[in-house]
Design a protein around this motif. Structure first.
Motif, PDB file in Angstrom:
ATOM      1  N   VAL A 117      68.916  91.414 -73.892  1.00 28.01           N
ATOM      2  CA  VAL A 117      69.351  92.382 -74.600  1.00 28.01           C
ATOM      3  C   VAL A 117      68.494  94.082 -73.992  1.00 28.01           C
ATOM      4  O   VAL A 117      66.826  93.068 -74.243  1.00 28.01           O
ATOM      5  N   LEU A 122      67.367  95.472 -79.064  1.00 33.10           N
ATOM      6  CA  LEU A 122      66.104  94.847 -79.844  1.00 33.10           C
ATOM      7  C   LEU A 122      65.842  95.022 -81.730  1.00 33.10           C
ATOM      8  O   LEU A 122      65.115  94.655 -81.837  1.00 33.10           O
ATOM      9  N   LEU A 125      68.154  95.015 -84.602  1.00 33.15           N
ATOM     10  CA  LEU A 125      68.213  94.047 -84.340  1.00 33.15           C
ATOM     11  C   LEU A 125      67.506  93.381 -85.252  1.00 33.15           C
ATOM     12  O   LEU A 125      67.648  93.163 -86.579  1.00 33.15           O
ATOM     13  N   PHE A 126      66.429  92.849 -84.983  1.00 30.18           N
ATOM     14  CA  PHE A 126      65.193  93.379 -85.614  1.00 30.18           C
ATOM     15  C   PHE A 126      64.899  93.843 -87.216  1.00 30.18           C
ATOM     16  O   PHE A 126      64.779  93.091 -87.897  1.00 30.18           O
ATOM     17  N   GLN A 129      67.597  92.339 -89.458  1.00 32.65           N
ATOM     18  CA  GLN A 129      66.795  90.937 -89.666  1.00 32.65           C
ATOM     19  C   GLN A 129      66.076  90.961 -90.326  1.00 32.65           C
ATOM     20  O   GLN A 129      66.303  90.420 -92.023  1.00 32.65           O
TER      21      GLN A 129
END
Lengths: 190, 62
Positions: A117, A122, A125-126, A129
């Motif tokens: 990606v 990213l 996404l991090f 998370q």
């Protein structure tokens, strides 16, 4: 007598966790490492890793031996730790753009493949998370956590080590720990 | 067509929300909500996979 807690250095990969491991070890906390992953261009002072942490979900037997020591674990593995121990987490924070740029360089150097990606995705996404992780850890009775900013650790290592020492109950030799931080090695490093 | 049962209070709230949002029918609203939720869950699962790929590539997980 109360059982000693387990110190864990955690965070995203390339957020300064190896730097923190080196500092805590120099400050008198024995590091649980196996030295399987050798030092390289990405981590000239070593990785301070311990392979069994990757298999914690299936085999947490190593955890008992970690009491009184410091071990490095990427944040996503902390969910697998058994609940009967006390954990104190030193969590490294670094700007996500720097983290991802550094991860990219490391993947390129090693010829390994990461997420398929873009950087922006990213980062998202991090972020998601870490939100999930922070929510989870706030609800764990046997975990306590201190966040240490990568840039602050390089600029003011003594101050950060003093904070960590308070968090760990005064067991750290803060002068020895802070002396390991080499600004020339880390400043502006990706 | 499948039928589902929901709490009557939730039904009333959902119906009002659907009207306020301009949906032409309650069925259209429910279909849209379910589709969005499924897409979010699928995206979340894909996201987890992508992060796992990244961590695996970097050697931090197996």
């Amino acid at each position: 007598m109360k059982e000693p807690f387990i110190t864990i250095v955690s965070g995203l990969p390339r957020s300064g966790t190896s730097m923190m491991m080196q500092a805590l070890e120099a400050g008198g906390i024995p590091a649980l490492t196996d030295n399987i992953r050798k030092q390289d261009e990405d981590n000239p002072k070593g990785y301070y890793e311990f392979e069994p942490v990757k298999k914690t979900k299936d085999d947490p037997s190593w955890v008992s031996a970690a009491r009184g020591k410091v071990v490095k674990m990427v944040y996503s593995l902390l969910y697998d730790l058994p609940s009967e121990y006390e954990y104190r987490i030193v969590f490294m924070q670094r700007a996500l753009e720097e983290v991802i740029a550094s991860q990219k360089k490391m993947l390129q150097r090693t010829g390994k493949q990461g997420a398929q990606v873009g950087d922006e995705k990213l980062t998202e996404l991090f972020k998601a998370q870490l939100i999930k992780f922070n929510h989870w850890i706030a609800n764990q009775k046997n975990f306590s956590i201190i966040s240490v900013n990568y840039t602050d650790m390089i600029a003011l290592p003594q101050l950060q080590c003093d904070r960590i020492n308070t968090f760990l109950g005064g067991i750290l030799d803060t002068e020895a720990a802070s002396a390991t931080v080499d600004p020339a090695l880390y400043r502006n490093r990706l | 067509m499948a039928k589902i049962k929901i709490d009557s209070k939730l039904y009333d709230r959902a119906k009002k929300a659907a009207q306020a949002a301009g949906y032409s029918s309650f069925e259209e609203f429910v279909t849209s909500v379910i589709e969005k939720e499924i897409a979010q869950l699928e995206a979340s699962s894909e996201g987890e996979d992508a992060v796992a790929d990244q961590l695996r590539g970097l050697g931090y997980i197996e």
